[in-house]
Design a protein around this motif. Structure first.
Motif, PDB file in Angstrom:
ATOM      1  N   GLY A  22      13.791  26.326  50.172  1.00 30.80           N
ATOM      2  CA  GLY A  22      13.634  27.091  51.405  1.00 30.80           C
ATOM      3  C   GLY A  22      13.333  28.557  51.166  1.00 30.80           C
ATOM      4  N   ASN A  23      13.473  29.026  49.917  1.00 30.68           N
ATOM      5  CA  ASN A  23      13.212  30.428  49.600  1.00 30.68           C
ATOM      6  C   ASN A  23      11.781  30.832  49.933  1.00 30.68           C
ATOM      7  OD1 ASN A  23      15.770  30.808  48.417  1.00 30.68           O
ATOM      8  ND2 ASN A  23      15.035  30.125  46.434  1.00 30.68           N
ATOM      9  N   THR A  24      10.827  30.058  49.439  1.00 32.38           N
ATOM     10  CA  THR A  24       9.420  30.434  49.602  1.00 32.38           C
ATOM     11  C   THR A  24       9.005  30.316  51.056  1.00 32.38           C
ATOM     12  OG1 THR A  24       9.074  29.621  47.357  1.00 32.38           O
ATOM     13  CG2 THR A  24       7.117  30.193  48.608  1.00 32.38           C
ATOM     14  N   LYS A  25       9.597  29.389  51.790  1.00 30.15           N
ATOM     15  CA  LYS A  25       9.304  29.299  53.229  1.00 30.15           C
ATOM     16  C   LYS A  25       9.763  30.576  53.929  1.00 30.15           C
ATOM     17  CE  LYS A  25       9.917  26.622  57.401  1.00 30.15           C
ATOM     18  NZ  LYS A  25      10.546  25.487  58.066  1.00 30.15           N
ATOM     19  N   LYS A  26      10.955  31.090  53.591  1.00 29.43           N
ATOM     20  CA  LYS A  26      11.439  32.347  54.178  1.00 29.43           C
ATOM     21  C   LYS A  26      10.465  33.482  53.895  1.00 29.43           C
ATOM     22  CE  LYS A  26      16.375  31.427  53.668  1.00 29.43           C
ATOM     23  NZ  LYS A  26      17.576  31.828  52.920  1.00 29.43           N
ATOM     24  N   THR A  89       8.333  33.021  44.411  1.00 26.12           N
ATOM     25  CA  THR A  89       9.756  33.237  44.208  1.00 26.12           C
ATOM     26  C   THR A  89      10.128  32.667  42.845  1.00 26.12           C
ATOM     27  OG1 THR A  89      10.346  31.141  45.306  1.00 26.12           O
ATOM     28  CG2 THR A  89      10.310  33.130  46.673  1.00 26.12           C
ATOM     29  N   LEU A  90      11.062  33.321  42.173  1.00 31.20           N
ATOM     30  CA  LEU A  90      11.538  32.825  40.888  1.00 31.20           C
ATOM     31  C   LEU A  90      12.992  33.192  40.711  1.00 31.20           C
ATOM     32  CD1 LEU A  90      10.434  34.914  37.829  1.00 31.20           C
ATOM     33  CD2 LEU A  90      10.229  35.785  40.133  1.00 31.20           C
ATOM     34  N   GLY A  91      13.675  32.441  39.871  1.00 27.64           N
ATOM     35  CA  GLY A  91      15.087  32.684  39.641  1.00 27.64           C
ATOM     36  C   GLY A  91      15.362  33.914  38.804  1.00 27.64           C
ATOM     37  N   ALA A  92      14.412  34.309  37.989  1.00 33.30           N
ATOM     38  CA  ALA A  92      14.579  35.459  37.092  1.00 33.30           C
ATOM     39  C   ALA A  92      14.293  36.770  37.821  1.00 33.30           C
ATOM     40  CB  ALA A  92      13.641  35.311  35.893  1.00 33.30           C
ATOM     41  N   ASP A  93      14.525  37.858  37.135  1.00 37.27           N
ATOM     42  CA  ASP A  93      14.246  39.189  37.665  1.00 37.27           C
ATOM     43  C   ASP A  93      12.736  39.343  37.836  1.00 37.27           C
ATOM     44  OD1 ASP A  93      13.860  41.897  38.148  1.00 37.27           O
ATOM     45  OD2 ASP A  93      14.966  42.569  36.384  1.00 37.27           O
ATOM     46  N   ILE A 121       5.916  38.932  44.155  1.00 34.33           N
ATOM     47  CA  ILE A 121       6.907  37.982  43.677  1.00 34.33           C
ATOM     48  C   ILE A 121       8.294  38.574  43.882  1.00 34.33           C
ATOM     49  CG2 ILE A 121       6.958  38.747  41.270  1.00 34.33           C
ATOM     50  CD1 ILE A 121       6.831  35.657  40.567  1.00 34.33           C
ATOM     51  N   CYS A 122       9.229  37.730  44.279  1.00 34.78           N
ATOM     52  CA  CYS A 122      10.601  38.181  44.441  1.00 34.78           C
ATOM     53  C   CYS A 122      11.547  37.113  43.916  1.00 34.78           C
ATOM     54  CB  CYS A 122      10.917  38.527  45.896  1.00 34.78           C
ATOM     55  SG  CYS A 122      10.994  37.132  47.020  1.00 34.78           S
ATOM     56  N   GLN A 123      12.773  37.498  43.756  1.00 32.07           N
ATOM     57  CA  GLN A 123      13.763  36.569  43.247  1.00 32.07           C
ATOM     58  C   GLN A 123      14.171  35.594  44.342  1.00 32.07           C
ATOM     59  OE1 GLN A 123      17.273  38.457  41.573  1.00 32.07           O
ATOM     60  NE2 GLN A 123      17.209  37.009  39.887  1.00 32.07           N
ATOM     61  N   GLY A 124      14.554  34.393  43.924  1.00 31.15           N
ATOM     62  CA  GLY A 124      15.027  33.381  44.859  1.00 31.15           C
ATOM     63  C   GLY A 124      16.052  32.493  44.185  1.00 31.15           C
ATOM     64  N   ALA A 125      16.890  31.899  44.969  1.00 31.12           N
ATOM     65  CA  ALA A 125      17.924  31.003  44.452  1.00 31.12           C
ATOM     66  C   ALA A 125      17.284  29.839  43.707  1.00 31.12           C
ATOM     67  CB  ALA A 125      18.780  30.486  45.599  1.00 31.12           C
ATOM     68  N   VAL A 126      17.909  29.445  42.623  1.00 28.55           N
ATOM     69  CA  VAL A 126      17.442  28.314  41.832  1.00 28.55           C
ATOM     70  C   VAL A 126      18.129  27.054  42.361  1.00 28.55           C
ATOM     71  CG1 VAL A 126      17.284  27.325  39.515  1.00 28.55           C
ATOM     72  CG2 VAL A 126      17.145  29.807  39.824  1.00 28.55           C
TER      73      VAL A 126
END
Length: 181
Positions: A22-26, A89-93, A121-126
């Motif tokens: 759901g991260n990328t949808k947000k 979105t990615l889990g890393a910095d 690109i921004c961070q998102g929950a894995v």
């Protein structure tokens, strides 16, 4: 005397995204806020047949092994539109070397003939299932194995995308759109 009439057709943008948690949808919804009212925001599984009619296509992905996930990668690779903007979105910095590499890898998927207007690109929950799989697959001591540092990274990522990330996504879209017009 001749009078010529020209129909002015407004430029159109569309936002496509792939999401697992759901991260990328947000983020896609935040991107859409920075674009003209009525801009479509759809999953990459629902790409309209008339995609070539859009002046600018924004495509969102979640990072999988340094590249856009398979569904987004397939969508991106088929684009023929003049203007493309990617967000992920990615889990890393996102400000890390890995984050920069992920943007570069995503941009490499865009076909020749398309102009990459910008990337975000921004961070998102894995996904917890991915964390469990990595911890099972990789031993302690491996960069993807379980460790206090790795657990802390996942805890930080779980707080994203946050309001600041979403605000940056909206501003990214506004900036790209003002350049494309």
């Amino acid at each position: 005397m001749f009078i010529f009439f020209y129909e002015v057709i407004g430029m159109k943008a569309i936002v496509l995204y792939s999401t697992r948690t759901g991260n990328t949808k947000k983020v896609a919804e935040a991107v859409t806020k920075g674009l003209p009212a009525g801009t479509l925001c759809l999953s990459v599984t629902d790409v309209p047949a008339n995609i070539d009619e859009y002046d600018c296509v924004f495509v969102g992905y979640w990072v999988d092994r340094g590249f856009p996930d398979a569904a987004a990668k397939e969508c991106i690779s088929k684009l023929t539109n003049a203007h493309v903007a990617l967000f992920g979105t990615l889990g890393a910095d996102p400000d890390s070397e890995h984050g920069s590499m992920c943007i570069k890898n995503a941009n490499s998927v865009v076909p020749e003939g398309c102009t990459i207007e910008d990337s975000f690109i921004c961070q998102g929950a894995v996904d917890p299932k991915i964390i469990a799989m990595m911890y099972k697959q990789f031993p302690q001591g491996h960069p993807h194995g379980q460790s206090a540092e790795r657990d802390a990274l996942h805890a930080r990522a779980a707080k994203h995308p946050d309001e600041t990330d979403l605000d940056h996504a909206t501003k990214f879209a506004t900036r790209v759109w003002s350049h494309v017009q």
